[in-house]
Design an enzyme around this catalytic site. Structure first.
Site, mmCIF file in Angstrom:
data_model
loop_
_atom_site.group_PDB
_atom_site.id
_atom_site.type_symbol
_atom_site.label_atom_id
_atom_site.label_comp_id
_atom_site.label_asym_id
_atom_site.label_seq_id
_atom_site.Cartn_x
_atom_site.Cartn_y
_atom_site.Cartn_z
ATOM 1 N N ASP A 194 0.846 -1.365 -0.048
ATOM 2 C CA ASP A 194 0.044 0.162 0.079
ATOM 3 C C ASP A 194 0.812 1.368 -0.402
ATOM 4 O O ASP A 194 1.225 1.543 -1.153
ATOM 5 C CB ASP A 194 -1.279 -0.289 1.480
ATOM 6 C CG ASP A 194 -2.063 0.766 1.432
ATOM 7 O OD1 ASP A 194 -2.640 1.321 -0.151
ATOM 8 O OD2 ASP A 194 -2.349 1.109 2.315
ATOM 9 N N ARG A 254 -11.012 -11.921 7.110
ATOM 10 C CA ARG A 254 -9.870 -13.117 6.221
ATOM 11 C C ARG A 254 -9.884 -14.057 5.451
ATOM 12 O O ARG A 254 -9.613 -14.965 4.578
ATOM 13 C CB ARG A 254 -8.484 -12.844 7.538
ATOM 14 C CG ARG A 254 -8.312 -11.697 8.557
ATOM 15 C CD ARG A 254 -6.974 -12.127 8.778
ATOM 16 N NE ARG A 254 -6.319 -11.065 9.923
ATOM 17 C CZ ARG A 254 -5.294 -10.505 9.655
ATOM 18 N NH1 ARG A 254 -5.009 -10.316 8.467
ATOM 19 N NH2 ARG A 254 -5.592 -9.777 10.358
HETATM 20 P P1 IMP Z 1 1.325 -0.721 3.916
HETATM 21 O O1 IMP Z 1 0.757 1.079 3.656
HETATM 22 O O2 IMP Z 1 2.320 -0.776 2.163
HETATM 23 O O3 IMP Z 1 2.804 -0.360 4.711
HETATM 24 O O4 IMP Z 1 0.825 -1.648 4.128
HETATM 25 C C1 IMP Z 1 0.391 -1.777 5.861
HETATM 26 C C2 IMP Z 1 -0.109 -2.828 5.600
HETATM 27 O O5 IMP Z 1 -1.336 -2.436 5.462
HETATM 28 C C3 IMP Z 1 -0.459 -3.769 4.670
HETATM 29 O O6 IMP Z 1 0.563 -4.811 5.127
HETATM 30 C C4 IMP Z 1 -2.142 -3.874 4.468
HETATM 31 O O7 IMP Z 1 -2.141 -5.090 5.995
HETATM 32 C C5 IMP Z 1 -2.839 -3.754 5.437
HETATM 33 N N1 IMP Z 1 -3.491 -2.360 3.940
HETATM 34 C C6 IMP Z 1 -3.423 -1.865 3.507
HETATM 35 N N2 IMP Z 1 -4.796 -2.014 2.248
HETATM 36 C C7 IMP Z 1 -4.865 -3.149 2.193
HETATM 37 C C8 IMP Z 1 -6.786 -3.158 2.207
HETATM 38 O O8 IMP Z 1 -6.762 -2.679 0.507
HETATM 39 N N3 IMP Z 1 -6.827 -4.158 2.817
HETATM 40 C C9 IMP Z 1 -6.760 -5.034 3.557
HETATM 41 N N4 IMP Z 1 -5.642 -4.765 4.508
HETATM 42 C C10 IMP Z 1 -4.816 -3.300 3.542
#
Ligand code: IMP
Ligand code: MG
Length: 180
Positions: free
Chosen positions: A101, A166
């Protein structure tokens, strides 16, 4: 549970077909290298088990659990609640993640594992939301991507909202009123 979703983004069949392709690609790329697959818990569980199940070469399985602090802008604001158990020095390591993300958690995991001196370190993510990437992490790219998806909050196949959903076998979009 299904009434909380407004759309099915990826069906079980689509996921199965793509994950099988990724396994075949990894089996080819890592033949003779006996890689260590490091899964980032907990969102990766379904992707991890399906991907490794069809990996046709020797490999090892290990896991990390990281938590990110909510509501901070700092890029490396993660803590490790479970580290890997296998010595990764000189090993070919593939990080398996559910979703890229902003990129903050992957950037943290990548730097952490890099410090263990692996022979190589690659990233394999089921989902990529490039439109959400922190511009400071624009260099962060996955080597293997299951699906590139639009900026929607998705659940299922391991991905959660408040630890629910999940267990859905497909990936769906949560109705905005569920989190607003
Ligand atoms: P980051 O923002 O790339 O550090 O993502 C961190 C975490 O946010 C990911 O590993 C997911 O667990 C969670 N995440 C980000 N986007 C989504 C989504 O659309 N659905 C569910 N979890 C999400
Ligand atoms: Mg995750």
């Amino acid at each position: 549970m299904h009434n909380d979703l407004c759309e099915i983004l990826l069906t079980e069949e689509q996921i199965r077909a793509r994950v099988t392709e990724l396994s075949a690609q990894l089996s080819k790329d890592y033949a003779g290298k006996e890689p260590v697959f490091v899964g980032v818990l907990r969102g990766v569980v379904m992707f991890y088990s399906d991907l490794t199940r069809y990996f046709s070469e020797y490999c090892q399985m290990d896991f990390m659990c990281v938590s990110s602090y909510e509501g901070t802008e700092s890029t490396n604001s993660c803590t490790i609640s479970k580290d890997v158990s296998i010595d990764l020095a000189g090993r070919h390591v593939v990080i398996l993640e559910d979703i890229l993300d902003t990129g903050h958690s992957m950037s943290f995991v990548y730097q952490h594992l890099l410090s263990k001196s692996p022979a190589s370190l690659k990233i394999c993510t089921l989902l990529d939301k490039p439109s959400r990437r922190d511009p400071a992490l624009s260099d962060l790219r996955a080597d293997y991507i299951g699906f590139t998806i639009p900026n929607k909050f998705v659940v299922g196949y391991g991905l959660d909202f408040n630890d629910r959903y999940r267990n859905l076998p497909f990936i769906g979009v949560l109705k905005p009123e569920m989190y607003e």
